[in-house]
Design an enzyme around this catalytic site. Structure first.
Site, PDB file in Angstrom:
ATOM      1  N   HIS A 286      41.067  57.815  44.890  1.00  0.00           N
ATOM      2  CA  HIS A 286      42.437  57.490  45.262  1.00  0.00           C
ATOM      3  C   HIS A 286      42.962  58.593  46.178  1.00  0.00           C
ATOM      4  O   HIS A 286      43.281  59.692  45.719  1.00  0.00           O
ATOM      5  CB  HIS A 286      43.279  57.379  43.971  1.00  0.00           C
ATOM      6  CG  HIS A 286      44.725  57.103  44.218  1.00  0.00           C
ATOM      7  ND1 HIS A 286      45.687  57.207  43.223  1.00  0.00           N
ATOM      8  CD2 HIS A 286      45.396  56.692  45.332  1.00  0.00           C
ATOM      9  CE1 HIS A 286      46.871  56.896  43.714  1.00  0.00           C
ATOM     10  NE2 HIS A 286      46.725  56.583  44.996  1.00  0.00           N
TER      11      HIS A 286
ATOM     12  N   GLY B 199      51.899  61.758  43.026  1.00  0.00           N
ATOM     13  CA  GLY B 199      52.108  63.203  43.208  1.00  0.00           C
ATOM     14  C   GLY B 199      51.785  64.035  41.991  1.00  0.00           C
ATOM     15  O   GLY B 199      51.413  65.188  42.115  1.00  0.00           O
TER      16      GLY B 199
ATOM     17  N   MET C 101      45.704  60.194  48.184  1.00  0.00           N
ATOM     18  CA  MET C 101      47.139  60.291  48.465  1.00  0.00           C
ATOM     19  C   MET C 101      47.264  61.269  49.618  1.00  0.00           C
ATOM     20  O   MET C 101      47.702  62.413  49.468  1.00  0.00           O
ATOM     21  CB  MET C 101      47.878  60.759  47.209  1.00  0.00           C
ATOM     22  CG  MET C 101      47.947  59.673  46.151  1.00  0.00           C
ATOM     23  SD  MET C 101      48.323  60.296  44.508  1.00  0.00           S
ATOM     24  CE  MET C 101      46.687  60.679  43.938  1.00  0.00           C
TER      25      MET C 101
ATOM     26  N   GLY D  18      45.554  58.693  32.855  1.00  0.00           N
ATOM     27  CA  GLY D  18      45.224  60.114  32.949  1.00  0.00           C
ATOM     28  C   GLY D  18      45.595  60.839  31.681  1.00  0.00           C
ATOM     29  O   GLY D  18      44.797  60.966  30.748  1.00  0.00           O
TER      30      GLY D  18
ATOM     31  N   SER E 168      41.631  59.206  34.978  1.00  0.00           N
ATOM     32  CA  SER E 168      41.922  60.291  35.924  1.00  0.00           C
ATOM     33  C   SER E 168      41.910  61.616  35.175  1.00  0.00           C
ATOM     34  O   SER E 168      42.481  61.727  34.088  1.00  0.00           O
ATOM     35  CB  SER E 168      43.304  60.053  36.554  1.00  0.00           C
ATOM     36  OG  SER E 168      43.820  61.258  37.089  1.00  0.00           O
TER      37      SER E 168
ATOM     38  N   GLY F 178      50.470  63.827  37.488  1.00  0.00           N
ATOM     39  CA  GLY F 178      50.175  63.070  36.272  1.00  0.00           C
ATOM     40  C   GLY F 178      51.286  63.239  35.249  1.00  0.00           C
ATOM     41  O   GLY F 178      52.192  64.060  35.419  1.00  0.00           O
ATOM     42  N   GLY F 179      51.250  62.433  34.212  1.00  0.00           N
ATOM     43  CA  GLY F 179      52.168  62.597  33.089  1.00  0.00           C
ATOM     44  C   GLY F 179      53.584  62.081  33.306  1.00  0.00           C
ATOM     45  O   GLY F 179      54.513  62.492  32.611  1.00  0.00           O
TER      46      GLY F 179
ATOM     47  N   ASP G 298      48.329  52.030  38.427  1.00  0.00           N
ATOM     48  CA  ASP G 298      48.150  53.481  38.278  1.00  0.00           C
ATOM     49  C   ASP G 298      49.480  54.174  38.016  1.00  0.00           C
ATOM     50  O   ASP G 298      50.393  54.091  38.831  1.00  0.00           O
ATOM     51  CB  ASP G 298      47.512  54.022  39.567  1.00  0.00           C
ATOM     52  CG  ASP G 298      47.137  55.486  39.479  1.00  0.00           C
ATOM     53  OD1 ASP G 298      47.230  56.086  38.389  1.00  0.00           O
ATOM     54  OD2 ASP G 298      46.730  56.039  40.523  1.00  0.00           O
ATOM     55  N   GLY G 299      49.543  54.893  36.883  1.00  0.00           N
ATOM     56  CA  GLY G 299      50.693  55.748  36.591  1.00  0.00           C
ATOM     57  C   GLY G 299      51.378  55.410  35.292  1.00  0.00           C
ATOM     58  O   GLY G 299      51.861  54.295  35.097  1.00  0.00           O
ATOM     59  N   GLY G 300      51.374  56.366  34.376  1.00  0.00           N
ATOM     60  CA  GLY G 300      52.105  56.199  33.110  1.00  0.00           C
ATOM     61  C   GLY G 300      51.525  55.152  32.177  1.00  0.00           C
ATOM     62  O   GLY G 300      52.232  54.620  31.317  1.00  0.00           O
TER      63      GLY G 300
ATOM     64  N   MET H 222      51.204  51.228  42.313  1.00  0.00           N
ATOM     65  CA  MET H 222      51.665  52.475  41.694  1.00  0.00           C
ATOM     66  C   MET H 222      52.850  52.185  40.777  1.00  0.00           C
ATOM     67  O   MET H 222      53.836  51.579  41.193  1.00  0.00           O
ATOM     68  CB  MET H 222      52.105  53.485  42.763  1.00  0.00           C
ATOM     69  CG  MET H 222      51.000  54.004  43.674  1.00  0.00           C
ATOM     70  SD  MET H 222      49.609  54.778  42.820  1.00  0.00           S
ATOM     71  CE  MET H 222      50.397  56.153  41.979  1.00  0.00           C
TER      72      MET H 222
ATOM     73  N   MET I  71      45.191  64.765  46.514  1.00  0.00           N
ATOM     74  CA  MET I  71      46.524  64.938  47.106  1.00  0.00           C
ATOM     75  C   MET I  71      46.435  66.009  48.189  1.00  0.00           C
ATOM     76  O   MET I  71      45.797  67.039  47.991  1.00  0.00           O
ATOM     77  CB  MET I  71      47.508  65.378  46.026  1.00  0.00           C
ATOM     78  CG  MET I  71      47.549  64.434  44.843  1.00  0.00           C
ATOM     79  SD  MET I  71      48.736  64.945  43.616  1.00  0.00           S
ATOM     80  CE  MET I  71      48.340  63.784  42.288  1.00  0.00           C
TER      81      MET I  71
ATOM     82  N   HIS J  90      38.395  58.003  37.900  1.00  0.00           N
ATOM     83  CA  HIS J  90      39.417  57.912  38.953  1.00  0.00           C
ATOM     84  C   HIS J  90      39.664  59.321  39.510  1.00  0.00           C
ATOM     85  O   HIS J  90      40.045  60.230  38.780  1.00  0.00           O
ATOM     86  CB  HIS J  90      40.690  57.326  38.339  1.00  0.00           C
ATOM     87  CG  HIS J  90      41.822  57.105  39.284  1.00  0.00           C
ATOM     88  ND1 HIS J  90      41.943  55.969  40.059  1.00  0.00           N
ATOM     89  CD2 HIS J  90      42.911  57.864  39.570  1.00  0.00           C
ATOM     90  CE1 HIS J  90      43.051  56.041  40.773  1.00  0.00           C
ATOM     91  NE2 HIS J  90      43.661  57.187  40.499  1.00  0.00           N
TER      92      HIS J  90
ATOM     93  N   ASP K 295      41.808  61.615  41.865  1.00  0.00           N
ATOM     94  CA  ASP K 295      43.079  61.706  42.594  1.00  0.00           C
ATOM     95  C   ASP K 295      43.041  62.855  43.592  1.00  0.00           C
ATOM     96  O   ASP K 295      42.909  64.021  43.219  1.00  0.00           O
ATOM     97  CB  ASP K 295      44.224  61.970  41.598  1.00  0.00           C
ATOM     98  CG  ASP K 295      44.629  60.716  40.849  1.00  0.00           C
ATOM     99  OD1 ASP K 295      44.842  59.681  41.504  1.00  0.00           O
ATOM    100  OD2 ASP K 295      44.750  60.785  39.615  1.00  0.00           O
TER     101      ASP K 295
HETATM  102  C1  DX5 Z   1      49.606  59.831  40.284  1.00  0.00           C
HETATM  103  C2  DX5 Z   1      48.101  59.606  40.195  1.00  0.00           C
HETATM  104  C3  DX5 Z   1      47.692  58.935  38.899  1.00  0.00           C
HETATM  105  C4  DX5 Z   1      48.130  59.634  37.672  1.00  0.00           C
HETATM  106  C5  DX5 Z   1      47.562  59.113  36.387  1.00  0.00           C
HETATM  107  O1  DX5 Z   1      49.908  60.501  41.425  1.00  0.00           O
HETATM  108  O2  DX5 Z   1      47.672  58.795  41.229  1.00  0.00           O
HETATM  109  O3  DX5 Z   1      46.310  58.606  38.915  1.00  0.00           O
HETATM  110  O4  DX5 Z   1      47.949  60.998  37.756  1.00  0.00           O
HETATM  111  O5  DX5 Z   1      48.002  59.945  35.369  1.00  0.00           O
HETATM  112  P1  DX5 Z   1      48.992  59.459  34.205  1.00  0.00           P
HETATM  113  O6  DX5 Z   1      48.250  58.405  33.447  1.00  0.00           O
HETATM  114  O7  DX5 Z   1      49.206  60.696  33.413  1.00  0.00           O
HETATM  115  O8  DX5 Z   1      50.236  58.931  34.851  1.00  0.00           O
HETATM  116 ZN    ZN Z   2      45.613  57.805  41.047  1.00  0.00          ZN
END
Ligand code: DX5
Ligand code: ZN
Length: 206
Positions: free
Chosen positions: A63, A139, A65, A188, A6, A141-142, A168-170, A134, A34, A30, A32
């Site tokens: 993805h 919402g 959201m 990401g 991402s 990254g990071g 997905d996430g962290g 998830m 939003m 990927h 994202d």
């Molecule tokens: C969260 C996103 C993820 C995320 C990935 O809302 O869907 O794809 O940003 O980023 P990291 O790896 O930094 O969590």
């Molecule tokens: Zn995502």
């Protein structure tokens, strides 16, 4: 392990980030999206994304959201993505969207938020291609990986269907150790804030 990268949190701008991801062995880009309704943040317009992926060669893993994502799906189909994933929490009639994507020849994913149980997607498991688990609140990254979500991956592995399990996430070199039962991980900031994208992608694949 397949890796989707991402580009929302990076040390360089989005276009440069996508170019750098293309030079790695990552399996997917990927994307994202939003909408400021389903989640607080708003990321990009379709026109922004079109520009970012102009020279991209990686299959697109989109993805959404977004609340009631039908209009977004119609728009993003134009990019001929590998798959489009929407959130079960964001839609009134999931089956309609699954059928719409399949009628258009695109694979369909359903994402579940941390507070959503696997139970809520049981009726769709035999007709979808991906379940996106998830491991952060969607919402931004990071954020920190929520280890307590890993049980969902194990649970999904025991259920019938032809879907792959994506997380997905962290995701980073530490949290990856809990994800050996997943098929695809999204990463990401771990990849894109580093100065060696390929090294980080490899760390996740090994
Ligand atoms: C969260 C996103 C993820 C995320 C990935 O809302 O869907 O794809 O940003 O980023 P990291 O790896 O930094 O969590
Ligand atoms: Zn995502």
């Amino acid at each position: 392990m397949k890796v989707a990268v991402s580009f929302i949190k990076s040390r360089v701008n989005e276009k440069e980030t996508v170019d750098l991801i293309n030079k790695t062995s990552a399996d997917f880009l990927h994307v994202d999206i939003m909408d400021g309704k389903f989640v607080e943040n708003i990321t990009y317009d379709f026109e922004d994304i079109e520009l970012f992926v102009k020279d991209n060669k990686k299959p697109l893993d989109i993805h959404l959201m977004c609340k009631e994502p039908q209009a977004y799906i119609e728009e993003y189909l134009k990019l001929k993505p590998y798959n489009i994933t929407f959130h079960i929490e964001a839609v009134a009639n999931p089956q309609k969207l699954i059928d719409y994507l399949h009628d258009n020849g695109i694979k369909c994913g359903i994402a579940i938020n941390p507070e959503t149980n696997v139970k809520s997607i049981l009726p769709y498991l035999e007709s979808i291609d991906t379940v996106l688990v998830m491991t952060v609140h969607p919402g931004k990254g990071g954020q920190k990986f929520m280890k307590e979500m890993v049980y969902k991956v194990d649970k999904l592995n025991k259920l019938k269907g032809n879907f792959v399990i994506e997380v997905d996430g962290g995701v980073n070199n530490e949290s990856i150790s809990y994800l050996q039962n997943a098929d695809i991980v999204v990463s990401g900031s771990y990849v894109c804030t580093s100065d060696n994208f390929e090294e980080k992608v490899r760390n996740l694949k090994e």
